[in-house]
Design an enzyme around this catalytic site. Structure first.
Site, PDB file in Angstrom:
ATOM      1  CD  GLU A 139      -2.959  -1.257   2.160  1.00 38.29           C
ATOM      2  OE1 GLU A 139      -2.975  -0.162   3.220  1.00 38.29           O
ATOM      3  OE2 GLU A 139      -3.689  -2.022   2.331  1.00 38.29           O
ATOM      4  N   PRO A 140       0.198   2.447  -0.356  1.00 41.21           N
ATOM      5  CG  PRO A 140      -1.110   4.051  -1.238  1.00 41.21           C
ATOM      6  CD  PRO A 140      -1.164   2.540  -0.855  1.00 41.21           C
ATOM      7  CG  LEU A 245       5.393 -11.319  -0.109  1.00 44.23           C
ATOM      8  CD1 LEU A 245       5.538 -10.519   0.903  1.00 44.23           C
ATOM      9  CD2 LEU A 245       5.459 -10.784  -1.679  1.00 44.23           C
ATOM     10  NE  ARG A 274      36.910   2.051 -26.081  1.00 45.19           N
ATOM     11  CZ  ARG A 274      36.282   3.284 -26.786  1.00 45.19           C
ATOM     12  NH1 ARG A 274      35.753   3.006 -28.134  1.00 45.19           N
ATOM     13  NH2 ARG A 274      36.571   4.357 -26.241  1.00 45.19           N
ATOM     14  CG  LEU A 344      30.498  -1.657 -21.563  1.00 45.27           C
ATOM     15  CD1 LEU A 344      31.089  -2.708 -20.671  1.00 45.27           C
ATOM     16  CD2 LEU A 344      28.948  -1.551 -22.005  1.00 45.27           C
ATOM     17  N   GLY A 345      32.876   2.309 -19.881  1.00 46.02           N
ATOM     18  CA  GLY A 345      32.920   3.595 -19.799  1.00 46.02           C
ATOM     19  C   GLY A 345      31.608   4.501 -20.548  1.00 46.02           C
ATOM     20  CD  GLU A 369       8.177  -9.908  -4.486  1.00 47.94           C
ATOM     21  OE1 GLU A 369       7.420 -10.142  -3.539  1.00 47.94           O
ATOM     22  OE2 GLU A 369       7.411  -9.970  -5.873  1.00 47.94           O
ATOM     23  N   GLY A 370      10.519  -7.497  -0.479  1.00 50.04           N
ATOM     24  CA  GLY A 370      11.680  -7.397   0.861  1.00 50.04           C
ATOM     25  C   GLY A 370      12.851  -6.678   0.367  1.00 50.04           C
TER      26      GLY A 370
END
Length: 390
Positions: A139-140, A245, A274, A344-345, A369-370
């Site tokens: 809930e909110p 859950l 790279r 990956l910069g 989920e916690g």
């Protein structure tokens, strides 16, 4: 040798899977590569995902509620289900959430706590993806403390009247049926709520920077009238939703490994091609130490997931053990995603590569989920015998 094979070969992890697990993994991996991966960056950027189309495809694949017995479900092992979660989250956490919420929350709630009539009515169509479910607990004002929920259920003759709101609900605005938890005189009860019931409404939540390839919604219940047989008869108290859950958290234990693996695979490919100061980025000591550390943590997370899968298949798993898996694997997966981004910069912040998308998603997975803090306290209580929640 592919980067996937190199990562798995570090500790010969494939030897811990059955031939059936490997075949299933390959099937779902192929589905991910052909059906999901070509579009997922676009879905993430647009914040839109074709849930109904994907649910139908996933139903045909047989992964919705695959770990449940009967009612059109596959009755697979927990480990096999974990392998599926891993492959789906290797593409995107939001896509694994679609399967997890459908099978381990909405379907599992009906399977574990529902009547035989409810199982026969809903589960076969949910297994095919023709009916989409959601799970309304948060809930909110009450996330980590679901016991404080304000959504109410009161009797009116033989009917129930539900009032309240739920927030952060995956698939809520596209669902055909919602599992809603509410407080009644008898305690916390669960209800199967068709979303076309008068008084039920759902609003999609937008402006997210995480899990954008997933529908997240807010539910509102305004004098929603339900017949007596809408109640889940086997659910009493918070143990009802908490059992669901635990099922969902188990899938995350495996899923997070998939996201981390995809980041590391991408990075291994990148540093090999790279060039920096006239030689491959892979040829620098600092690059190799980062990769080695990430591979070790990823392998440990995979071993933990497989061990918990075996415990669950043997019927011996405990909630605090799932908390260990969820806490460790998501935390380490997020660290791996962030570290891969450094290698990956600037390319690491674009959707041309999956790394920043996985990192953003894992920020949510770390919380839902916690939260990590909740799982730390679950583990702490198991070790000390003293609850620190209040």
């Amino acid at each position: 040798m592919s980067t996937t094979a190199r990562i798995d070969d570090l500790l010969d992890l494939d030897s811990l899977l059955t031939p059936e697990d490997k075949e299933l993994r390959q099937t779902v991996r192929r589905f991910g590569e052909q059906r999901l991966r070509p579009h997922v960056a676009e879905w993430f950027e647009a914040g839109e995902v074709p849930v109904r189309e994907l649910a139908a495809d996933l139903g045909k694949l047989g992964v919705l509620g695959m770990h449940l017995q009967g009612y059109g479900c596959g009755g697979s092992t927990a480990t096999a289900y974990g392998v599926v979660c891993q492959e789906l989250e290797a593409v995107d956490s939001g896509l694994r959430s679609l399967v997890s919420v459908q099978g381990s929350l909405a379907m599992f709630a009906i399977y574990r706590h529902g009547s035989e009539e409810q199982r026969e009515q809903w589960l076969p169509a949910m297994a095919t993806g023709d009916v989409i479910g959601c799970f309304g607990l948060t809930e909110p004002d009450f996330g980590s403390n679901p016991g404080g929920m304000r959504t109410t259920a009161r009797r009116d003759g033989s009917d129930w009247i539900l009032n309240g709101s739920k927030m952060w609900i995956t698939n809520g605005s596209v669902a055909d049926v919602a599992i809603v938890w509410a407080r009644a005189e008898e305690g916390v009860l669960g209800f199967v709520v068709p979303t076309d019931t008068p008084g039920f409404s759902a609003r999609e939540m937008t402006r997210k920077l995480s899990l954008r390839a997933s529908v997240t919604s807010e539910l509102h219940l305004d004098d929603v009238r339900l017949p007596a047989d809408a109640q889940l008869p086997q659910a009493r108290g918070l143990s009802g939703p908490l059992a669901c859950l635990s099922e969902a958290r188990f899938g995350i234990v495996f899923g997070a490994v998939g996201a981390a693996r995809d980041c590391l695979q991408t990075t291994l490919d990148y540093v090999g091609s790279r060039e920096v100061f006239d030689k491959p980025l892979a040829g620098y000591q600092i690059t190799q130490t980062k990769i080695a550390d990430m591979a070790v943590e990823l392998s440990k997370a995979q071993l933990l997931a497989l061990h918990l899968g075996r415990l669950k298949d043997e019927g011996r798993i405990r909630p605090e053990q799932i908390s260990v898996g969820k806490l460790n694997n998501v935390r380490e997966a997020l660290k791996i995603a962030r570290e891969c981004r450094t290698l990956l910069g600037a390319n690491g912040i674009t959707l041309e590569y999956p790394v920043i998308r996985h990192a953003n998603n894992l920020e949510s997975v770390l919380t839902y989920e916690g939260t990590s803090e909740v799982h730390q306290l679950v583990i702490g209580e198991a070790l000390t015998g003293v609850s620190a929640f209040r």
